[in-house]
Design an enzyme around this catalytic site. Structure first.
Site, PDB file in Angstrom:
ATOM      1  N   GLU A  87       9.908 -10.925 -23.682  1.00 44.87           N
ATOM      2  CA  GLU A  87      10.324 -10.816 -22.054  1.00 44.87           C
ATOM      3  C   GLU A  87      11.473  -9.970 -21.721  1.00 44.87           C
ATOM      4  N   ARG A  88      11.380  -9.075 -20.422  1.00 46.27           N
ATOM      5  CA  ARG A  88      12.469  -8.243 -20.422  1.00 46.27           C
ATOM      6  C   ARG A  88      13.614  -9.153 -19.593  1.00 46.27           C
TER       7      ARG A  88
ATOM      8  N   GLY B 218       8.112 -15.139 -15.391  1.00 44.42           N
ATOM      9  CA  GLY B 218       7.471 -13.971 -14.557  1.00 44.42           C
ATOM     10  C   GLY B 218       7.519 -14.081 -13.202  1.00 44.42           C
TER      11      GLY B 218
ATOM     12  N   GLY C 179       0.992  -5.035   6.214  1.00 46.39           N
ATOM     13  CA  GLY C 179       0.066  -5.561   5.275  1.00 46.39           C
ATOM     14  C   GLY C 179      -0.360  -7.015   5.606  1.00 46.39           C
TER      15      GLY C 179
ATOM     16  N   ILE D 145      -2.509 -11.886   1.893  1.00 48.83           N
ATOM     17  CA  ILE D 145      -1.826 -13.362   1.666  1.00 48.83           C
ATOM     18  C   ILE D 145      -0.387 -13.042   1.611  1.00 48.83           C
TER      19      ILE D 145
ATOM     20  N   ALA E 185       3.999  -5.216   2.046  1.00 54.33           N
ATOM     21  CA  ALA E 185       3.013  -6.121   1.201  1.00 54.33           C
ATOM     22  C   ALA E 185       1.921  -5.770   1.261  1.00 54.33           C
TER      23      ALA E 185
ATOM     24  N   ASP F   6      -2.335 -10.485 -14.250  1.00 54.89           N
ATOM     25  CA  ASP F   6      -2.466  -9.243 -13.220  1.00 54.89           C
ATOM     26  C   ASP F   6      -2.571  -7.995 -13.949  1.00 54.89           C
TER      27      ASP F   6
ATOM     28  N   ALA G 120      -2.072 -16.753 -10.451  1.00 58.43           N
ATOM     29  CA  ALA G 120      -1.312 -17.464 -11.275  1.00 58.43           C
ATOM     30  C   ALA G 120      -2.225 -18.296 -12.129  1.00 58.43           C
TER      31      ALA G 120
ATOM     32  N   HIS H 229     -10.585 -43.192   3.309  1.00 59.98           N
ATOM     33  CA  HIS H 229     -10.440 -43.238   4.911  1.00 59.98           C
ATOM     34  C   HIS H 229      -8.874 -43.683   5.164  1.00 59.98           C
TER      35      HIS H 229
HETATM   36  P1  FAD Z   1       3.686 -11.732 -14.430  1.00 57.67           P
HETATM   37  O1  FAD Z   1       4.132 -13.083 -13.790  1.00 57.67           O
HETATM   38  O2  FAD Z   1       3.862 -10.589 -13.537  1.00 57.67           O
HETATM   39  O3  FAD Z   1       4.560 -11.641 -15.727  1.00 57.67           O
HETATM   40  C1  FAD Z   1       4.630 -10.567 -16.370  1.00 57.67           C
HETATM   41  C2  FAD Z   1       5.941 -10.596 -17.211  1.00 57.67           C
HETATM   42  O4  FAD Z   1       5.917  -9.590 -17.989  1.00 57.67           O
HETATM   43  C3  FAD Z   1       7.273 -10.687 -16.339  1.00 57.67           C
HETATM   44  O5  FAD Z   1       8.126 -11.514 -16.610  1.00 57.67           O
HETATM   45  C4  FAD Z   1       7.796  -9.242 -16.598  1.00 57.67           C
HETATM   46  O6  FAD Z   1       9.205  -9.293 -16.631  1.00 57.67           O
HETATM   47  C5  FAD Z   1       7.376  -9.141 -18.432  1.00 57.67           C
HETATM   48  N1  FAD Z   1       7.089  -7.682 -18.582  1.00 57.67           N
HETATM   49  C6  FAD Z   1       6.557  -6.668 -17.878  1.00 57.67           C
HETATM   50  N2  FAD Z   1       6.610  -5.232 -18.830  1.00 57.67           N
HETATM   51  C7  FAD Z   1       7.476  -5.826 -19.756  1.00 57.67           C
HETATM   52  C8  FAD Z   1       7.887  -4.911 -20.880  1.00 57.67           C
HETATM   53  N3  FAD Z   1       7.570  -3.638 -21.047  1.00 57.67           N
HETATM   54  N4  FAD Z   1       8.828  -5.568 -21.552  1.00 57.67           N
HETATM   55  C9  FAD Z   1       8.983  -7.138 -21.538  1.00 57.67           C
HETATM   56  N5  FAD Z   1       8.387  -7.736 -20.610  1.00 57.67           N
HETATM   57  C10 FAD Z   1       8.005  -7.110 -19.646  1.00 57.67           C
HETATM   58  N6  FAD Z   1      -0.341 -16.568  -7.281  1.00 57.67           N
HETATM   59  C11 FAD Z   1      -0.954 -17.682  -7.018  1.00 57.67           C
HETATM   60  O7  FAD Z   1      -1.887 -18.228  -7.906  1.00 57.67           O
HETATM   61  N7  FAD Z   1      -0.542 -18.645  -6.284  1.00 57.67           N
HETATM   62  C12 FAD Z   1       0.717 -18.346  -5.403  1.00 57.67           C
HETATM   63  O8  FAD Z   1       1.002 -18.971  -4.651  1.00 57.67           O
HETATM   64  C13 FAD Z   1       1.060 -16.882  -5.445  1.00 57.67           C
HETATM   65  N8  FAD Z   1       2.169 -16.591  -4.626  1.00 57.67           N
HETATM   66  C14 FAD Z   1       2.620 -15.437  -4.850  1.00 57.67           C
HETATM   67  C15 FAD Z   1       3.638 -14.781  -3.967  1.00 57.67           C
HETATM   68  C16 FAD Z   1       4.311 -13.654  -4.199  1.00 57.67           C
HETATM   69  C17 FAD Z   1       5.501 -13.263  -3.479  1.00 57.67           C
HETATM   70  C18 FAD Z   1       3.924 -12.843  -5.412  1.00 57.67           C
HETATM   71  C19 FAD Z   1       4.414 -11.329  -5.498  1.00 57.67           C
HETATM   72  C20 FAD Z   1       2.755 -13.125  -6.038  1.00 57.67           C
HETATM   73  C21 FAD Z   1       2.205 -14.466  -5.852  1.00 57.67           C
HETATM   74  N9  FAD Z   1       1.311 -14.828  -6.810  1.00 57.67           N
HETATM   75  C22 FAD Z   1       0.686 -16.045  -6.600  1.00 57.67           C
HETATM   76  C23 FAD Z   1       0.507 -13.966  -7.794  1.00 57.67           C
HETATM   77  C24 FAD Z   1       1.110 -14.432  -9.113  1.00 57.67           C
HETATM   78  O9  FAD Z   1       2.415 -14.532  -8.984  1.00 57.67           O
HETATM   79  C25 FAD Z   1       0.731 -13.649 -10.230  1.00 57.67           C
HETATM   80  O10 FAD Z   1      -0.741 -13.588 -10.216  1.00 57.67           O
HETATM   81  C26 FAD Z   1       1.159 -14.155 -11.450  1.00 57.67           C
HETATM   82  O11 FAD Z   1       2.582 -14.014 -11.725  1.00 57.67           O
HETATM   83  C27 FAD Z   1       0.312 -13.191 -12.749  1.00 57.67           C
HETATM   84  O12 FAD Z   1       0.759 -13.500 -13.893  1.00 57.67           O
HETATM   85  P2  FAD Z   1       1.098 -12.612 -15.085  1.00 57.67           P
HETATM   86  O13 FAD Z   1       1.445 -13.507 -16.341  1.00 57.67           O
HETATM   87  O14 FAD Z   1      -0.127 -11.898 -15.390  1.00 57.67           O
HETATM   88  O15 FAD Z   1       2.016 -11.720 -14.934  1.00 57.67           O
HETATM   89  P1  NAI Z   2      -3.625  -7.741  -0.640  1.00 57.59           P
HETATM   90  O1  NAI Z   2      -4.396  -6.803  -1.292  1.00 57.59           O
HETATM   91  O2  NAI Z   2      -4.064  -8.968  -0.557  1.00 57.59           O
HETATM   92  O3  NAI Z   2      -3.060  -7.410   0.847  1.00 57.59           O
HETATM   93  C1  NAI Z   2      -2.800  -6.231   1.225  1.00 57.59           C
HETATM   94  C2  NAI Z   2      -2.944  -5.729   2.665  1.00 57.59           C
HETATM   95  O4  NAI Z   2      -2.476  -4.859   3.327  1.00 57.59           O
HETATM   96  C3  NAI Z   2      -4.497  -5.361   2.653  1.00 57.59           C
HETATM   97  O5  NAI Z   2      -5.096  -5.967   3.821  1.00 57.59           O
HETATM   98  C4  NAI Z   2      -4.474  -3.969   3.001  1.00 57.59           C
HETATM   99  O6  NAI Z   2      -5.693  -3.491   3.785  1.00 57.59           O
HETATM  100  C5  NAI Z   2      -3.267  -3.665   3.717  1.00 57.59           C
HETATM  101  N1  NAI Z   2      -2.796  -2.520   3.703  1.00 57.59           N
HETATM  102  C6  NAI Z   2      -2.642  -1.515   2.593  1.00 57.59           C
HETATM  103  N2  NAI Z   2      -1.974  -0.414   3.042  1.00 57.59           N
HETATM  104  C7  NAI Z   2      -1.326  -0.601   4.291  1.00 57.59           C
HETATM  105  C8  NAI Z   2      -0.658   0.292   5.127  1.00 57.59           C
HETATM  106  N3  NAI Z   2      -0.656   1.571   4.655  1.00 57.59           N
HETATM  107  N4  NAI Z   2      -0.287  -0.298   6.328  1.00 57.59           N
HETATM  108  C9  NAI Z   2      -0.879  -1.415   6.687  1.00 57.59           C
HETATM  109  N5  NAI Z   2      -1.614  -2.448   5.962  1.00 57.59           N
HETATM  110  C10 NAI Z   2      -1.839  -1.810   4.673  1.00 57.59           C
HETATM  111  O7  NAI Z   2      -1.917  -7.639  -1.216  1.00 57.59           O
HETATM  112  P2  NAI Z   2      -0.863  -8.676  -1.088  1.00 57.59           P
HETATM  113  O8  NAI Z   2      -0.901  -9.725   0.016  1.00 57.59           O
HETATM  114  O9  NAI Z   2       0.307  -7.723  -1.089  1.00 57.59           O
HETATM  115  O10 NAI Z   2      -1.009  -9.559  -2.350  1.00 57.59           O
HETATM  116  C11 NAI Z   2      -1.156  -9.016  -3.600  1.00 57.59           C
HETATM  117  C12 NAI Z   2      -1.923  -9.965  -4.695  1.00 57.59           C
HETATM  118  O11 NAI Z   2      -0.941 -11.233  -4.806  1.00 57.59           O
HETATM  119  C13 NAI Z   2      -3.101 -10.557  -4.212  1.00 57.59           C
HETATM  120  O12 NAI Z   2      -3.882  -9.980  -5.268  1.00 57.59           O
HETATM  121  C14 NAI Z   2      -3.003 -11.983  -3.916  1.00 57.59           C
HETATM  122  O13 NAI Z   2      -4.141 -12.603  -4.408  1.00 57.59           O
HETATM  123  C15 NAI Z   2      -1.817 -12.310  -4.822  1.00 57.59           C
HETATM  124  N6  NAI Z   2      -0.969 -13.387  -3.997  1.00 57.59           N
HETATM  125  C16 NAI Z   2      -1.488 -14.495  -4.011  1.00 57.59           C
HETATM  126  C17 NAI Z   2      -0.769 -15.660  -3.299  1.00 57.59           C
HETATM  127  C18 NAI Z   2      -1.607 -16.971  -3.116  1.00 57.59           C
HETATM  128  O14 NAI Z   2      -2.587 -17.239  -3.951  1.00 57.59           O
HETATM  129  N7  NAI Z   2      -1.184 -17.906  -2.639  1.00 57.59           N
HETATM  130  C19 NAI Z   2       0.204 -15.475  -2.585  1.00 57.59           C
HETATM  131  C20 NAI Z   2       0.686 -13.869  -2.724  1.00 57.59           C
HETATM  132  C21 NAI Z   2       0.223 -13.165  -3.386  1.00 57.59           C
END
Ligand code: FAD
Ligand code: NAI
Length: 572
Positions: A138-139, A145, A283, A286, A371, A414, A422, A546
């Protein structure tokens, strides 16, 4: 040219039409006599089909999933007299190959996991629990993550704060008045960080307990069996038998915007550096809507601009309506079918120019949050050095066992594409670890639930109405409006609804959608029902406590059964 040999399935006893569960070679591979070529699995046994003699694989004539019997052609082999068991590359695992220093890695791993997000740490821990010697790279110094450090957890910590603020505000309707909240951003940030730090430290402890070696550094593939890691103490090599790539994704950027700290992505927005008076969220997905919810509660005036004609387009429109209605009242503007075409960085703010038929005039914002989706990190790990295929979008294609095109290299989370969630990443991590440990498993979940933790929450799973209609599936829709739920009314939030979709041919649950406070918790029951193959009667005969919001799921099933008493539905 050497002689071409047709390799066929030899005598395998009484077995016929046996599925191939794994193809262990690809064209161009050198094999020695007796090296395994494909693995078959009948209901009684698993068996490898060996190479009848040494050679180079020319053409595969089968693929995983094909069924074969004695005599079926599996591949053509160019016989090479000089390839012997000693000189051929062993197939699985392949040897450590590093220019100049074969076999001399600094660290050796049976399983190396690249990335310690929810996918990576789950895979590493599961592999260790199954007896593998694991190295997790992990970096960052903090494990967990994106999800734990800059995603799910910090956003939910802040959304909790937002919920308390807006609930306190709305108590005025019940005659209870709190003053306007005073927000100490440093303390708020500190609390949020303490939550993520606790979890991250917990992960480090879990890694130690399992003897998973954590290496901090940036990793790149050097070859199919070697990782090059840039650590604080210089470059290190890690050789491995198996690898699980879990390097995640990063926020997508919009080219052409100025380089200005006032333009944030989700990571910087979660830092709550300050509370901008006017925030534009680009955007309407979510991430954008969850963070809009946070800043709205903290006191910013919010505008949302979305390129397409709806918010959170993955969900059915009836689920989005209550959310949209609520935020239309609270936010300054929601601009659909609109693009934020240009941003000018000015001293007193960011001037945003919009494009689209109903685009507003250029406006000044204090901050902009971009976003607009996430981009998989497949292009940033030297995948080409290991021969791992990566798409133009940075996605690594995998099969149902999470295996890439290179048989001993797996990918999860991802980096393998949507949905980027996640719980999907961690489930895939478990599958990959178990496959490596020899378990006969594959990713075969029927659904991956989605939840937007907005206010109100929106959750859905299985088929949406849109998907079912597109696929020509006949379904019955049963809706229970929360206006008829005692618990929802008692909470002062009756705008929600619970919807179940049943397959008309089987009456089994096909999909579900819930909108309202706690929808994210309520959806799990429907996921379990779907996985268990439950029908409307199963849910309608399950006694729910209930008064709870969970009853609304049960009432929906009663609506489908025609037995509901909490609503009056005239007979058709
Ligand atoms: P990541 O969590 O992206 O982990 C990848 C790891 O690999 C990182 O720690 C990174 O530093 C490391 N890495 C990458 N390249 C290298 C390298 N070359 N060398 C060493 N290390 C490296 N999902 C949900 O299900 N529920 C939510 O509520 C939710 N909320 C979110 C809110 C936000 C703001 C964001 C941005 C995302 C959210 N997500 C949510 C999405 C969720 O965070 C991701 O789907 C999830 O973290 C993916 O897990 P992963 O293990 O694939 O990768
Ligand atoms: P998203 O792809 O869900 O939404 C991005 C939105 O931006 C889309 O509706 C798109 O049409 C719009 N868009 C794209 N380009 C644009 C532009 N130039 N101007 C205006 N609108 C534009 O991506 P988001 O919300 O960034 O989430 C990324 C990922 O993270 C998703 O896959 C989501 O599932 C995950 N995530 C999950 C959460 C959860 O489960 N609660 C919370 C946050 C993220």
């Amino acid at each position: 040219m050497n002689k071409l040999i047709d390799v066929t399935i030899p005598d395998i006893g009484d077995f016929r039409d046996v599925p191939i569960i794994e193809v262990l070679v690809k064209p161009g591979d050198k094999v020695a006599k007796e090296d395994p070529l494909v693995t078959l699995e009948s209901d009684k046994a698993t068996m490898d089909i060996p190479a009848p003699q040494a050679g180079v694989v020319k053409e595969l004539r089968i693929k995983t999933g094909d069924k074969v019997s004695e005599g079926s052609l599996i591949l053509t082999l160019e016989a090479v007299a000089s390839v012997t068991a000693e000189t051929a590359e062993p197939l699985k695992p392949t040897p450590v190959v590093q220019a100049g220093k074969p076999g001399s890695a600094d660290i050796r791993a049976e399983v190396v996991v690249l990335g310690a997000g929810p996918g990576g740490y789950t895979a590493a821990f599961r592999a260790a629990d199954l007896g593998k010697q694991v190295v997790l790279i992990e970096r960052y110094s903090d494990l967990g993550g994106v999800c734990l450090n800059v995603g799910c957890i910090p956003s939910k910590a802040l959304l909790h704060v937002a919920k308390v603020i807006s609930e306190a505000e709305e108590m005025a309707r019940q005659g209870v008045n709190f003053g306007k909240p005073e927000i100490e951003t440093d303390k708020l940030r500190g609390w949020k960080q303490s939550v993520t730090a606790k979890l991250s430290k917990g992960l480090a402890g879990l890694a130690r307990q399992r003897k998973v070696q954590v290496v901090q550094g940036v990793a790149q593939f050097a070859s199919p069996n070697m990782m090059q890691v840039q650590t604080r103490d210089g470059g290190k090599t890690v050789s491995f038998d198996y690898c699980i790539i879990a390097a995640g994704s990063q926020a997508a950027k919009i080219p052409g915007y100025p380089d200005d700290l006032r333009i944030m992505d989700s990571t910087s927005a979660l830092q709550i550096r300050d509370i901008p008076p006017r925030l534009l969220v680009i955007g309407g997905g979510i991430i954008g809507l969850e963070l809009a919810c946070v800043y709205d509660a903290l006191g910013s005036k919010i505008s949302v601009v979305e390129l397409l004609d709806g918010l959170m387009l993955g969900a059915d429109r009836d689920l989005i309506k209550p959310l949209q209605k609520r935020i239309e009242k609270r936010y300054e503007g929601i601009y659909l079918n609109t693009e934020a075409a240009k941003i000018e960085a000015q001293k007193d703010g960011l001037k945003v120019h919009f494009d689209g038929n109903n685009a507003p005039k250029p406006q000044l914002f204090d901050r902009v949050l971009v976003a607009v989706g996430r981009k998989s990190n497949g292009k940033a790990i030297g995948a080409e050095n290991a021969g791992v295929q990566v798409t133009d979008k940075g996605i690594i294609p995998v099969d149902k066992q999470m295996r890439t095109n290179v048989p001993h290299i797996f990918a999860i989370g991802d980096i393998v594409g949507e949905p980027m969630l996640a719980h999907k990443a961690s489930h895939e991590g478990r599958v990959a670890a178990e496959v490596i440990a020899g378990h006969k498993v594959a990713f075969d979940a029927r659904t991956i639930p989605s939840v937007a933790y907005t206010d109100p929450e929106v959750a859905w799973m299985g088929f949406t109405e849109i998907q079912a209609s597109e696929q020509g599936i006949e379904f019955e829709k049963a809706v229970f409006p929360w206006a008829a739920s005692g618990r929802a009314l008692a909470q002062g939030r009756d705008e929600g609804m619970s919807k179940l979709l049943f397959d008309k041919s089987t009456n089994r649950l096909l999909g579900a959608g819930i909108v309202g406070p706690n929808a994210g918790e309520l959806i799990s029951e429907t996921v379990l029902a779907l996985e268990m193959g439950a029908d409307a009667q199963d849910i309608a005969l399950t006694i729910h406590p209930h008064p709870t919001l969970s009853e609304t799921v049960f009432f929906s099933a009663e609506v489908a059964e025609g037995t509901v008493t909490d609503l009056y539905i005239p007979k058709k």
